[in-house]
Design a protein around this motif. Sequence first.
Motif, short mmCIF file in Angstrom:
data_model
loop_
_atom_site.label_atom_id
_atom_site.label_comp_id
_atom_site.label_asym_id
_atom_site.label_seq_id
_atom_site.Cartn_x
_atom_site.Cartn_y
_atom_site.Cartn_z
N TRP A 1 43.99 24.03 29.52
CA TRP A 1 45.09 24.22 30.47
C TRP A 1 44.64 24.72 31.84
CZ3 TRP A 1 44.84 29.24 31.83
CH2 TRP A 1 44.39 30.15 30.88
N SER B 1 42.57 20.67 36.21
CA SER B 1 43.59 20.00 37.02
C SER B 1 44.57 19.25 36.13
CB SER B 1 42.93 19.00 37.97
OG SER B 1 43.90 18.18 38.59
N ASN B 2 45.82 19.29 36.51
CA ASN B 2 46.84 18.55 35.77
C ASN B 2 46.59 17.05 35.82
OD1 ASN B 2 48.98 20.60 34.84
ND2 ASN B 2 48.65 21.17 36.97
N THR C 1 44.26 16.41 32.95
CA THR C 1 45.04 16.46 31.70
C THR C 1 45.86 15.19 31.53
OG1 THR C 1 45.18 18.87 31.82
CG2 THR C 1 46.79 17.75 30.41
N THR D 1 57.89 18.16 26.77
CA THR D 1 56.98 19.07 27.47
C THR D 1 57.60 20.45 27.65
OG1 THR D 1 57.79 18.62 29.70
CG2 THR D 1 56.21 17.07 28.79
N MET E 1 54.33 24.16 32.40
CA MET E 1 53.41 23.39 33.23
C MET E 1 53.10 22.02 32.63
SD MET E 1 49.58 24.45 34.55
CE MET E 1 48.82 23.91 33.00
N LEU F 1 53.90 18.76 34.51
CA LEU F 1 53.16 18.25 35.66
C LEU F 1 52.18 17.15 35.27
CD1 LEU F 1 52.52 21.55 37.66
CD2 LEU F 1 54.50 20.01 37.69
N SER F 2 51.39 17.38 34.24
CA SER F 2 50.46 16.35 33.78
C SER F 2 51.22 15.14 33.22
CB SER F 2 49.51 16.90 32.73
OG SER F 2 50.22 17.46 31.64
N TYR G 1 52.69 13.17 36.06
CA TYR G 1 51.59 12.49 36.75
C TYR G 1 51.21 11.23 35.98
CZ TYR G 1 47.17 11.95 39.30
OH TYR G 1 46.14 11.47 40.07
N SER H 1 44.79 24.37 37.70
CA SER H 1 46.12 23.98 37.23
C SER H 1 47.20 24.88 37.81
CB SER H 1 46.18 24.03 35.70
OG SER H 1 45.89 25.35 35.25
#
Length: 228
Positions: free
Chosen positions: A75, A78-79, A82, A106, A109, A112-113, A116, A152
Amino acid sequence: MQRHKRRIATAVSAVTSSLLLSLSLSATPAHAATHDPVVFVHGLSSSSSSWDDWAGYFEADGYTSAELDAWSYSWSQSNATTAQQLATEIRNVLARTGATKVDIVTHSMGVLSSRYYLKNLGGTAYVDDFVSVAGTNHGTSTAGWCAWLYTSCAEMNTGSSFLTSLNSGDETPGSVSYASYWSNCDEALNPDSTALLSGATNVGVGCISHTDTNNDHGVYEQVRDFIS
């Protein structure tokens, strides 16, 4: 003689029909898949175990363990990194289950991944439903404490270039169904409205702490009904 031949033919026909019927029935799966596999994505300073309660609830409601994929990742990275790992995880889940799409659920955080992946890595082709639970969709000022420690966390900080890019244009791309569940007293999200997504079904769940939102049974029931 002709009568004897007809009896033999009739008997052969009956046996053949019985065999064909038996083969037809055995070719039908005993338990056809009825759910999209659920891929759970945890948040900062967490792991796959944060989904243990909900995985248990899903199984109690008819999901098989093969349809529930809670995985852990580093974790602090960077997202975006991930997200690439999530893409691999989802490909593996689809290959293992034979499904064509998954549902992503989810927390914090983890949004975010996952977003993305949907926006930048072609994920909309492989995802049916996306659920954000207490998601830091537009950043949170509370990330300031760890922004200097972890990539992250810096990306999750309000106003980061990562968030600016992620939220530019369509926040809910593709034909995916999006939902966001948020609390009006979430101590980790500042402001609480950061969880809202434009184009999603945004649902207030009342006053539930950040760490309890993905353990709470009432929130689970709403998520279950949304993805089903």
